[in-house]
Design a protein around this motif. Structure first.
Motif, PDB file in Angstrom:
ATOM      1  N   MET A 166     -47.212 -14.044  28.187  1.00 18.17           N
ATOM      2  CA  MET A 166     -45.287 -13.593  28.874  1.00 18.17           C
ATOM      3  C   MET A 166     -44.778 -13.047  28.189  1.00 18.17           C
ATOM      4  O   MET A 166     -44.046 -14.113  27.152  1.00 18.17           O
ATOM      5  CB  MET A 166     -45.027 -14.611  30.069  1.00 18.17           C
ATOM      6  CG  MET A 166     -44.159 -14.028  31.066  1.00 18.17           C
ATOM      7  SD  MET A 166     -43.076 -15.076  31.894  1.00 18.17           S
ATOM      8  CE  MET A 166     -45.181 -15.706  32.921  1.00 18.17           C
ATOM      9  N   ASP A 167     -43.811 -11.719  28.310  1.00 13.38           N
ATOM     10  CA  ASP A 167     -42.910 -11.607  27.286  1.00 13.38           C
ATOM     11  C   ASP A 167     -41.650 -12.860  27.218  1.00 13.38           C
ATOM     12  O   ASP A 167     -41.517 -12.631  28.761  1.00 13.38           O
ATOM     13  CB  ASP A 167     -42.992 -10.233  26.369  1.00 13.38           C
ATOM     14  CG  ASP A 167     -42.824  -9.464  27.693  1.00 13.38           C
ATOM     15  OD1 ASP A 167     -41.714  -9.968  28.712  1.00 13.38           O
ATOM     16  OD2 ASP A 167     -42.505  -8.361  27.801  1.00 13.38           O
ATOM     17  N   ALA A 168     -40.586 -11.886  26.536  1.00 15.80           N
ATOM     18  CA  ALA A 168     -39.860 -12.835  26.886  1.00 15.80           C
ATOM     19  C   ALA A 168     -38.517 -12.844  28.220  1.00 15.80           C
ATOM     20  O   ALA A 168     -38.497 -12.867  29.284  1.00 15.80           O
ATOM     21  CB  ALA A 168     -38.325 -12.186  25.580  1.00 15.80           C
ATOM     22  N   ALA A 169     -39.493 -11.010  28.244  1.00 14.37           N
ATOM     23  CA  ALA A 169     -37.597 -10.256  29.747  1.00 14.37           C
ATOM     24  C   ALA A 169     -39.401 -11.197  31.056  1.00 14.37           C
ATOM     25  O   ALA A 169     -37.735 -11.627  31.625  1.00 14.37           O
ATOM     26  CB  ALA A 169     -38.393  -8.802  29.856  1.00 14.37           C
ATOM     27  N   LEU A 170     -39.602 -11.001  31.205  1.00 11.48           N
ATOM     28  CA  LEU A 170     -40.555 -11.650  32.035  1.00 11.48           C
ATOM     29  C   LEU A 170     -40.542 -12.811  32.026  1.00 11.48           C
ATOM     30  O   LEU A 170     -40.311 -13.420  33.586  1.00 11.48           O
ATOM     31  CB  LEU A 170     -42.471 -11.255  32.020  1.00 11.48           C
ATOM     32  CG  LEU A 170     -43.372  -9.310  32.037  1.00 11.48           C
ATOM     33  CD1 LEU A 170     -44.115  -9.728  32.137  1.00 11.48           C
ATOM     34  CD2 LEU A 170     -42.041  -8.976  33.623  1.00 11.48           C
ATOM     35  N   LEU A 193     -38.062 -14.143  31.700  1.00 10.66           N
ATOM     36  CA  LEU A 193     -36.415 -14.833  31.833  1.00 10.66           C
ATOM     37  C   LEU A 193     -36.061 -14.078  33.137  1.00 10.66           C
ATOM     38  O   LEU A 193     -36.004 -14.901  34.277  1.00 10.66           O
ATOM     39  CB  LEU A 193     -35.684 -13.622  30.669  1.00 10.66           C
ATOM     40  CG  LEU A 193     -33.601 -13.921  31.799  1.00 10.66           C
ATOM     41  CD1 LEU A 193     -33.170 -15.160  31.028  1.00 10.66           C
ATOM     42  CD2 LEU A 193     -33.304 -12.488  30.940  1.00 10.66           C
ATOM     43  N   ASN A 194     -37.238 -13.146  33.662  1.00 12.06           N
ATOM     44  CA  ASN A 194     -36.877 -12.615  34.851  1.00 12.06           C
ATOM     45  C   ASN A 194     -37.598 -13.373  35.563  1.00 12.06           C
ATOM     46  O   ASN A 194     -37.417 -13.741  36.904  1.00 12.06           O
ATOM     47  CB  ASN A 194     -37.968 -11.281  35.074  1.00 12.06           C
ATOM     48  CG  ASN A 194     -37.155 -10.018  35.239  1.00 12.06           C
ATOM     49  OD1 ASN A 194     -35.691  -9.994  35.785  1.00 12.06           O
ATOM     50  ND2 ASN A 194     -37.286  -9.031  34.701  1.00 12.06           N
ATOM     51  N   ARG A 254     -35.067 -16.798  36.220  1.00 14.77           N
ATOM     52  CA  ARG A 254     -33.982 -16.804  36.754  1.00 14.77           C
ATOM     53  C   ARG A 254     -34.518 -16.122  38.464  1.00 14.77           C
ATOM     54  O   ARG A 254     -33.349 -16.247  39.286  1.00 14.77           O
ATOM     55  CB  ARG A 254     -33.169 -15.315  36.297  1.00 14.77           C
ATOM     56  CG  ARG A 254     -32.835 -15.131  34.859  1.00 14.77           C
ATOM     57  CD  ARG A 254     -31.790 -14.306  34.510  1.00 14.77           C
ATOM     58  NE  ARG A 254     -32.126 -12.858  35.121  1.00 14.77           N
ATOM     59  CZ  ARG A 254     -32.021 -11.983  35.808  1.00 14.77           C
ATOM     60  NH1 ARG A 254     -30.466 -11.933  35.831  1.00 14.77           N
ATOM     61  NH2 ARG A 254     -32.914 -10.546  35.805  1.00 14.77           N
ATOM     62  N   GLY A 255     -35.291 -15.361  38.347  1.00 12.73           N
ATOM     63  CA  GLY A 255     -35.866 -15.411  39.700  1.00 12.73           C
ATOM     64  C   GLY A 255     -36.590 -16.611  40.717  1.00 12.73           C
ATOM     65  O   GLY A 255     -35.566 -17.974  41.253  1.00 12.73           O
ATOM     66  N   LEU A 303     -35.853 -20.043  39.083  1.00 14.97           N
ATOM     67  CA  LEU A 303     -34.856 -20.800  39.698  1.00 14.97           C
ATOM     68  C   LEU A 303     -34.599 -21.123  40.613  1.00 14.97           C
ATOM     69  O   LEU A 303     -33.827 -22.092  42.212  1.00 14.97           O
ATOM     70  CB  LEU A 303     -33.707 -19.571  39.637  1.00 14.97           C
ATOM     71  CG  LEU A 303     -31.806 -20.051  39.504  1.00 14.97           C
ATOM     72  CD1 LEU A 303     -31.846 -21.512  38.538  1.00 14.97           C
ATOM     73  CD2 LEU A 303     -30.280 -19.315  39.480  1.00 14.97           C
ATOM     74  N   TYR A 323     -31.733 -14.722  20.944  1.00 17.51           N
ATOM     75  CA  TYR A 323     -31.256 -14.758  22.263  1.00 17.51           C
ATOM     76  C   TYR A 323     -31.913 -14.796  23.846  1.00 17.51           C
ATOM     77  O   TYR A 323     -31.792 -15.836  24.927  1.00 17.51           O
ATOM     78  CB  TYR A 323     -30.251 -14.053  23.101  1.00 17.51           C
ATOM     79  CG  TYR A 323     -28.975 -14.097  23.761  1.00 17.51           C
ATOM     80  CD1 TYR A 323     -27.798 -15.396  23.918  1.00 17.51           C
ATOM     81  CD2 TYR A 323     -29.619 -13.561  24.871  1.00 17.51           C
ATOM     82  CE1 TYR A 323     -27.292 -15.220  25.022  1.00 17.51           C
ATOM     83  CE2 TYR A 323     -28.244 -13.530  26.588  1.00 17.51           C
ATOM     84  CZ  TYR A 323     -27.212 -14.654  26.580  1.00 17.51           C
ATOM     85  OH  TYR A 323     -26.267 -14.484  27.598  1.00 17.51           O
ATOM     86  N   THR A 324     -32.459 -14.072  24.275  1.00 19.64           N
ATOM     87  CA  THR A 324     -33.594 -13.896  25.615  1.00 19.64           C
ATOM     88  C   THR A 324     -33.738 -14.945  25.771  1.00 19.64           C
ATOM     89  O   THR A 324     -34.114 -15.856  27.295  1.00 19.64           O
ATOM     90  CB  THR A 324     -34.137 -12.367  25.755  1.00 19.64           C
ATOM     91  OG1 THR A 324     -33.730 -11.580  24.994  1.00 19.64           O
ATOM     92  CG2 THR A 324     -34.734 -12.534  26.624  1.00 19.64           C
ATOM     93  N   LEU A 341     -32.055 -18.376  26.377  1.00 15.86           N
ATOM     94  CA  LEU A 341     -31.483 -18.844  27.235  1.00 15.86           C
ATOM     95  C   LEU A 341     -32.204 -18.248  28.606  1.00 15.86           C
ATOM     96  O   LEU A 341     -32.021 -19.569  29.677  1.00 15.86           O
ATOM     97  CB  LEU A 341     -30.495 -16.928  27.747  1.00 15.86           C
ATOM     98  CG  LEU A 341     -30.368 -17.127  29.039  1.00 15.86           C
ATOM     99  CD1 LEU A 341     -28.803 -17.515  29.180  1.00 15.86           C
ATOM    100  CD2 LEU A 341     -29.815 -15.069  29.528  1.00 15.86           C
TER     101      LEU A 341
END
Lengths: 362, 134, 419, 219
Positions: D1-5, D7-8, D11-12, D15, D172-173, D176
Motif C-alpha cells: 500500500m502506498d503512503a496516499a492509500l 493515509l486515506n 483517515r477514512g 478512523l 510527512y504523509t 501523519l
C-alpha cells in the motif's frame, strides 16, 4: 489514415519537420520521461526509425474530456504530429465513418493487425444489470472490450475512468463501473490516469511503444513511473512554504495572495502522483496550484470520494456519521450487561444466607 | 487588464543548496569528457532548483565565446559557458514557454552538427540547383 | 468450589456497587496509596500497597460484573478466586490494614480504598478467613455482649464503686433521659475514669442521662471483622435500647470504630434512619462548651499533643472539637505533623489490636507514630479512643518511651470548675 | 500500500472503525459500571462547607501534605504529562481544526512553538514515568501488561505527532498516517484498559468525596 509506408522521421520530414526539431522534441520528451541522457539519444534514434502502429480507440463511460485534452493543442505541435501520424483506425469522436461502417472498420483493422495493434480505452465499464448502462451498436462495453482486447498487443487505459473507474465509480456507483484493469488480466495494461491526463504522458507512452516496442516502467497502480513517480507536492514550487508552515487559510487572504501553500485549503498534492507541477498544462502555461487552487488528486483512485476537495488532508473524511450507531450499539451492549448484572446481584441477594458466628470458623 | 497586471508572486525562497551540487556534477562530467572523451548531460528539469538557484548557477558558469540561436519548433539557445565544453541548452516551445533545459558537457552539442542524411539530401538539392543553373 | 467460598463470592457479588466498579476502572497503578499506608512506609514491602490488598475483590468484580471479565473467565484467561488465595490474603486484608482510610485520602483518581476493604472483609469472613482473635472478639460481643466479655454485673460493680468514691449517681435505664451514654469494654475494665468523667460533666451541665442495661456496650466487632449480619445484631441492641428509653441522643464513647458503627453504619445496617441522634462524646462536650455548659478551671502545664483516632477524625468528621477542647484546658498544645484528617494511625485499628497474628507488624507500623512523637517530644499524649490508647501504650512501652497517654474526656473532667 | 492509500485508509475507514469502537466501548462500559448503582446512605449527614463530591472533583488534584515529599516525582511527572497531553491535544491548531470540523466548536490555539515545547515536555515526562515504573518497587510490583501497553499507546500518538509536525524521520504523509493510526489504537483500547480512568476518574472522585462529605470530612 491508411498510409503505412516509411518511418516516422520520413513522414515527419514530408510534413516539413526538420531533424533538429525532431531531436529537440525527443530530448524534451526523454527529459519528461526521466530517461538518462544516453538512453535519451538511443530513444531519439529508435523513434526516428519507428513505423506507424495501428491504434484502436474505444470510448466507454466517459465525457470525451480525455480526447479533448489529447487532441486540442492550441497550435499543431510535434506532439500532435506524432499523434496524428499513428494509424487511428477506430475512434468515435474522430473517425469519419459511422454506424455499421465504423464497426466494420474496427473489425477490419483488428484482422489486419492481429496481435500488434494498440488498444486505447477511455471511460469505465458498467457491469451492473448486464452492462446495459452503456452500449455501442447494441454491444455492451464489456463485450466490446473483451472482444477487441483479444488481438491487442497492449492496452492503454486513458483517464482516471478507464484506469480506476473514475467518476462513474464514485459512490454509490450506480452502474457498477469498473476499471479496465479489473477486466483485462492477460494483456499488459498501462494506466494513464488523470482527469484528464496530461497529453504528453500519452505521447510518451506511444513514443516508448514505438521506439522500443515495449511499455515504459510502471508503478504499482500500472502508471508510467516516469510521469507518476513523484507527488505533485514533491515538485510543487509552493513546497518551501509548506516546509516553513506558511499556509493560505482562505482563497482570498494574505497568505493566498503571497502564494503560500494550499494544504489547508484541501490541496491533495502530497498524496497525488502526477507530473502537473513539472510538465504543466496548456502548452506549459501553468498548473492548478500555480493558478491558486489546490490539487484535486484526479490521478489517484477514488479521488472523488476522498473526503471533499476543500478539506485539508490532515482532516478525516467523515468519521462521525457512525457515531449515533456506535452510541446505540454501545448502549444496547451496556444495558444488556447491566440487566445481566442486575440479575446476578438479585440472585446473590436471594441466595444470601444470614451469617452466623458458626460461619466465621474455618 | 492583461495577465501581467495580476500580481502573482511565483518566486519563492532563496537558495536551496542544490546548486553547488550541480557544479560538482559538471566538474565530474568534464573530467570524464577529458579522460574518456565521453559526453554527458544534466537535465535541469529533473532537479528541484529554485529560480534563485538557477540564477546562481548561471552566474557561476558565466558566459563563453559561443552563443547559438536555433529556430526549430520554437526557439532554442545553446550557450557556451565560461568553461569550455560546458553548454547551457534551453528549449522553448512555439509559445515561448521553456519546455526543457540541459547542461551538456561535450565538445559540441548534438543539435549543432548537420546529420549525414541531411547533408546528403542537401547535396542532392544543391546539385539540382547547380544543374538548374546550366 | 467449597460451600464457604461460594457463599463468600455470593456476598462479594452483593456488596459490589457502582463506586467499587468505578474505583477499579480508575486505578492507574500509580502506587501512591502505598506511600499513604503505614504498613508500607514502615516495611517498604510492596505487597502492603493498599490497592493490592483488594485483588480478590477486583477479580470477582471483573468476572461477575464486566462483559470482558466474564469472557476471559469463560475461556480460562482469568482464574476464579480460590479459597487458598483468600487465605493468603488474610494477612493483607486484616493483619496489615487498620481501615484507617489514609489511602482513600491520597488516591489521585479518588478511589475510596478503605470502602472496598470493608466490603472485601464481608467475603473474607464468610469464607472463614478472618483472624482468630477478631473472630473470638466478635463471638464474645454477640454471645456475651462485649468483646472483652464484660457483663452487666461488672458494670454495676463499677457504678457502685463510683458512687462510694465520688458520690455521683449513674442512672440506669432512665426513660426519657436526654442522653444515653454508651461505653466501650475497655472503659469499663481499663479506664473507669471515663465513667467518672461523664458523671461529673453531665452533673455540671445539668443534663439528664442514662445507661441502658441491655445496650451499654458500644463496640461492634461485626464492623471490624466485616460481617454486616452480625454488626446489625449488635447495633440493633443499641437502637432498641435507645428507642425503648426514648432518649434524644445516644453518645458514642471514646472509641473510634464504635462511632463509625453506631453513627455512620448503623442506620444502613438496620435499613432505616434513626429516631434519635448519635453524637460522639467530644461533639457533646464541644457543644456544652459552646453553650457555656462546660466550665473548666486551670490549665495543663505540660506539653500536650493529640493523637487523632482515624475513625473519629478522618473517617468520622469530628475534627475541630478535640482541638477546641484541648485548647480549653491547655496552653501548651502542639500538633504532630499531619494532624486532623491527615493523621497517621496508631496501627491497631480495624481489629488489628485484637489480632494476635498482627502483633509483630503492628509494632513495626508503630514506628510511624513514634517518629511523629519524636519530633514533637510531648510530655503527655492525649487521645479520644480507648483502643488507640491501649495500642499507643503498648507501642510506647515496646520502644521504651516514657510517655503517659490519657483520654480527652477524662482530662476535661479533671479541669471541671467546682460549682 | 502506498503512503496516499494508507493515509486515506487511516483517515477514512480506520478512523471510522476506531471512533465506532471508542464510542461503543465508552457507552457500554459507562452503562456497565454505573448501572450497578449504590444504596442510599441512611445516616444523618453532617453539613460542613467544602465537604462534598463536587469539591473533591478538583481538590483531589492537589496532593495532601507530605505526599509531595514522599512521592514528588510521581506527582510532578504525572502533572507534566497530563497537562502536556491536554495542551498538545486541545490547544494545537490542527487538532482544534479537526474538532471544529467534527463538532463545529472551536477555541483559540496556542502558538505551535509552545505546543512543540509541550510535546517535548510530555514525551520527557512520560519517559520519566516509565523509568519510575521500572525502577520503583511498588510501581513495578503493581504493573501488569496493561500498564505497559497503556503507556505505549499513549506515548506513540505524542511521539508520531511531534515527528510529523516537525517533519522528522519519515515523509510527512507516512508520519501523519502513523500518527492518526496510533491515535486510533489509543481510541480502540481506551474503553477497555486503565486508560478508561479518563472517564471514571470524575465519578470516582465524586463518590469518594460524597461518602466522606456526608461525614463532614473534606477529602
Amino acid at each position: 489514415m491508411n498510409e503505412k509506408s516509411g518511418s516516422l522521421i520520413d513522414s515527419l520530414e514530408r510534413q516539413g519537420v526538420s531533424r533538429r526539431t525532431f531531436m529537440k522534441y525527443c530530448a524534451t520528451l526523454a527529459s519528461l520521461m526521466a530517461l538518462p541522457p544516453a538512453v535519451g539519444r538511443a530513444f531519439a534514434e529508435a523513434l526516428a526509425k519507428a513505423t506507424r502502429p495501428s491504434v484502436i480507440w474505444l470510448s466507454f463511460q466517459e465525457c470525451t474530456g480525455c480526447t479533448e485534452s489529447l487532441t486540442r493543442s492550441h497550435t499543431p505541435t510535434l506532439e500532435s504530429l506524432i499523434f496524428d501520424s499513428i494509424s487511428l483506425d477506430y475512434h468515435h469522436t474522430l473517425q469519419a465513418a459511422a454506424g455499421t461502417a465504423a464497426e466494420a472498420a474496427r473489425e477490419a483493422a483488428m484482422k489486419l493487425n492481429w496481435g500488434k495493434y494498440l488498444l486505447v480505452v477511455d471511460g469505465s465499464v458498467p457491469m451492473k444489470d448486464g452492462g446495459v448502462y452503456s452500449t455501442i451498436a447494441g454491444v455492451s462495453n464489456h463485450d466490446m472490450l473483451m472482444d477487441t482486447v483479444k488481438g491487442a498487443a497492449a492496452v492503454v487505459a486513458v483517464g482516471t475512468c478507464a484506469a480506476f473507474g473514475g467518476l462513474p465509480k464514485a459512490q454509490p456507483n450506480p452502474t457498477g463501473a469498473v476499471a479496465i484493469s479489473d477486466l483485462v488480466k492477460d494483456k499488459p495494461v498501462v494506466n494513464v490516469s488523470g482527469c484528464p491526463p496530461i497529453p504528453v504522458v500519452m505521447t510518451g507512452v506511444l513514443a516508448h511503444f514505438l521506439a522500443f516496442g515495449s511499455l515504459p516502467e510502471l508503478d504499482k497502480l500500472g502508471r508510467p513511473l516516469a510521469f507518476y513517480g513523484e507527488t505533485i507536492h514533491d515538485r510543487c514550487y509552493r513546497r518551501p512554504f509548506y516546509d516553513q508552515g506558511k499556509f493560505a487559510k482562505t482563497f482570498d487572504d494574505e497568505g493566498a495572495r503571497q502564494g503560500w501553500c494550499l494544504f489547508e485549503l484541501g490541496c491533495k498534492g502530497p498524496v497525488t502522483y502526477n507530473s502537473c507541477a513539472t510538465v504543466k498544462w496548456n502548452d506549459g502555461t501553468s498548473f492548478p496550484i500555480e493558478s491558486g487552487h489546490g490539487c484535486l488528486g484526479c490521478s489517484e483512485p477514488d479521488f472523488w470520494d476522498a473526503g471533499g476537495f476543500y478539506r485539508a488532508l490532515s482532516l478525516p473524511a467523515n468519521p462521525l456519521h457512525v457515531a449515533a450507531t456506535a452510541v446505540e450499539v454501545g448502549a444496547v451492549v451496556g444495558v444488556g450487561v447491566a440487566l445481566a448484572n442486575r440479575a446476578g446481584k438479585s440472585a446473590a441477594k436471594a441466595g444470601h444466607e444470614t451469617a452466623t458466628l458458626a460461619d466465621l470458623e474455618k | 487588464m492583461s495577465l501581467g497586471d495580476i500580481p502573482i508572486q511565483l518566486e519563492v525562497g532563496g537558495l536551496t543548496g542544490s546548486a553547488p551540487a550541480v557544479l560538482r556534477e559538471i566538474a565530474y562530467l568534464l573530467e570524464r569528457l577529458t579522460r574518456y572523451g565521453e559526453a554527458g548531460s544534466i537535465d535541469l528539469h529533473g532537479l528541484p532548483l529554485s529560480p534563485a538557484d538557477r540564477r546562481w548557477l548561471l552566474d557561476q558558469l558565466g558566459r563563453g565565446e559561443i552563443e547559438i540561436a536555433l529556430e526549430i519548433g520554437g526557439g532554442s539557445r545553446i550557450v557556451e559557458t565560461a568553461y569550455p565544453g560546458v553548454w547551457w541548452v534551453a528549449h522553448d516551445n512555439e509559445q515561448g514557454v521553456r519546455t526543457s533545459e540541459f547542461i551538456e558537457v561535450t565538445l559540441i552539442p548534438d543539435l549543432v552538427p548537420a546529420h549525414p542524411d541531411d547533408v546528403e539530401s542537401g547535396l542532392k538539392n544543391l546539385k539540382s540547383r547547380i544543374s538548374d543553373l546550366s | 468450589m467449597s460451600a464457604s467460598l461460594s457463599r463468600a463470592v455470593n456476598v462479594l457479588k452483593e456488596v459490589i456497587d457502582a463506586p467499587i466498579a468505578s474505583y477499579f476502572n480508575s486505578c492507574v497503578h500509580c502506587g501512591l496509596c502505598a506511600e499513604a499506608c503505614l504498613f508500607y512506609t514502615e516495611t517498604g514491602d510492596p505487597k502492603y500497597t493498599p490497592i493490592h490488598k483488594l485483588e480478590p475483590l477486583r477479580r470477582v468484580y471483573e468476572q461477575e460484573y464486566t462483559l470482558l471479565g466474564r469472557l476471559l473467565k469463560l475461556v480460562g484467561l482469568s482464574k476464579p478466586v480460590s479459597d487458598a488465595e483468600l487465605g493468603e490474603w488474610q494477612e493483607l486484608v486484616y493483619d496489615s490494614c487498620t481501615m484507617c482510610g489514609r489511602c482513600s485520602m491520597v488516591c489521585p483518581v479518588g478511589n475510596d480504598i478503605v470502602y472496598m476493604v470493608r466490603k472485601l472483609r464481608e467475603g473474607m469472613a464468610i469464607a472463614g478467613h478472618a483472624p482468630e482473635g477478631v473472630v473470638s472478639a466478635t463471638s464474645r460481643t454477640i454471645e456475651i455482649g462485649s468483646p472483652m466479655g464484660v457483663k452487666l454485673p461488672a458494670l454495676k460493680a463499677q457504678i457502685g464503686h463510683l458512687k462510694t468514691e465520688t458520690g455521683l449517681d449513674v442512672p440506669l435505664d432512665l426513660e426519657g433521659a436526654e442522653y444515653m451514654v454508651l461505653l466501650s469494654s475497655m472503659e469499663i475494665i481499663n479506664f473507669p475514669e471515663y465513667l467518672n468523667a461523664i458523671a461529673k460533666i453531665m452533673k455540671q451541665a445539668g443534663k439528664t442521662w442514662t445507661i441502658c442495661s441491655t445496650a451499654f456496650e458500644a463496640t461492634n466487632s461485626g464492623i471490624q471483622i466485616g460481617v454486616s449480619d452480625l454488626a446489625r445484631v449488635i447495633v440493633s441492641r443499641i437502637v432498641e435500647g435507645a428507642e425503648r428509653l426514648k432518649v434524644k441522643t445516644v453518645i458514642s464513647p471514646e472509641c473510634g470504630h464504635a462511632y463509625t458503627a453506631v453513627r455512620w453504619e448503623g442506620p444502613n445496617l438496620i435499613g432505616r434512619p434513626y429516631t434519635f441522634k448519635v453524637q460522639h462524646i467530644l461533639e457533646v462536650l464541644d457543644e456544652f462548651r459552646n453553650q457555656g455548659l462546660l466550665k473548666t478551671q486551670g490549665f495543663e502545664e505540660e506539653r500536650l499533643t493529640f493523637h487523632d483516632p482515624c475513625q473519629l477524625v478522618r473517617r468520622g468528621g469530628v475534627i475541630e472539637q478535640p482541638r477546641n477542647l484541648m485548647n480549653m484546658v491547655s496552653k501548651n498544645f502542639v500538633e504532630t505533623s499531619d494532624p486532623g484528617k491527615y493523621n497517621w494511625c496508631c496501627g491497631g485499628g480495624g481489629g488489628v489490636s485484637a489480632n494476635d497474628n498482627a502483633e509483630e507488624i503492628r509494632l513495626i507500623a508503630f514506628k510511624r507514630k513514634k517518629a511523629q512523637l519524636d519530633v514533637v517530644k510531648p510530655d503527655k499524649l492525649v487521645t479520644a479512643c480507648a483502643n488507640c490508647r491501649i495500642v499507643l501504650e503498648e507501642g510506647l512501652e515496646h520502644y521504651q518511651m516514657d510517655l503517659p497517654v490519657v483520654g480527652l474526656t477524662e482530662m476535661i473532667a479533671e479541669h471541671l470548675a467546682e460549682s | 500500500m502506498d503512503a496516499a492509500l494508507f493515509l486515506n485508509w487511516v483517515r477514512g475507514t480506520g478512523l471510522q472503525v476506531a471512533i465506532f469502537i471508542f464510542l461503543l466501548g465508552t457507552v457500554w462500559r459507562l452503562v456497565e459500571i454505573y448501572s450497578l448503582g449504590r444504596k442510599p446512605d441512611l445516616a444523618e449527614r453532617r453539613h460542613v462547607p467544602g465537604a462534598s463530591g463536587w469539591h473533591t472533583l478538583w481538590r483531589r488534584s492537589i496532593p495532601i501534605p507530605g505526599m509531595m515529599q514522599r512521592s514528588g516525582l510521581t506527582y510532578i511527572a504525572g502533572y507534566a504529562f497530563h497537562l502536556g497531553l491536554a495542551v498538545v491535544v486541545f490547544l494545537f491548531a490542527p487538532h482544534i481544526r479537526l474538532i471544529q470540523e467534527l463538532t463545529g466548536i472551536s477555541w483559540p490555539a496556542l502558538p505551535s512553538q509552545f505546543v512543540d515545547l509541550a510535546a517535548v515536555v510530555t514525551l520527557a515526562a512520560m519517559l520519566v514515568v516509565l523509568a519510575d515504573r521500572i525502577r520503583q518497587p511498588v510501581k513495578r510490583f503493581l504493573s501488569t501488561f496493561g500498564d505497559w501497553m497503556a503507556w505505549l499507546v499513549t506515548f506513540l500518538p505524542v511521539l508520531t505527532g511531534y515527528l510529523a509536525a516537525r517533519h522528522l524521520l519519515l515523509p510527512y504523509t507516512l508520519m501523519l498516517s502513523l500518527h492518526i493510526l496510533s491515535v486510533e489504537l489509543l481510541l480502540v483500547l481506551l474503553p477497555f484498559t486503565k486508560l478508561f480512568h479518563a472517564f471514571t476518574v470524575w465519578p470516582s472522585r465524586w463518590f469518594n468525596g460524597d461518602v466522606q462529605g456526608k461525614k463532614g470530612v473534606a477529602v
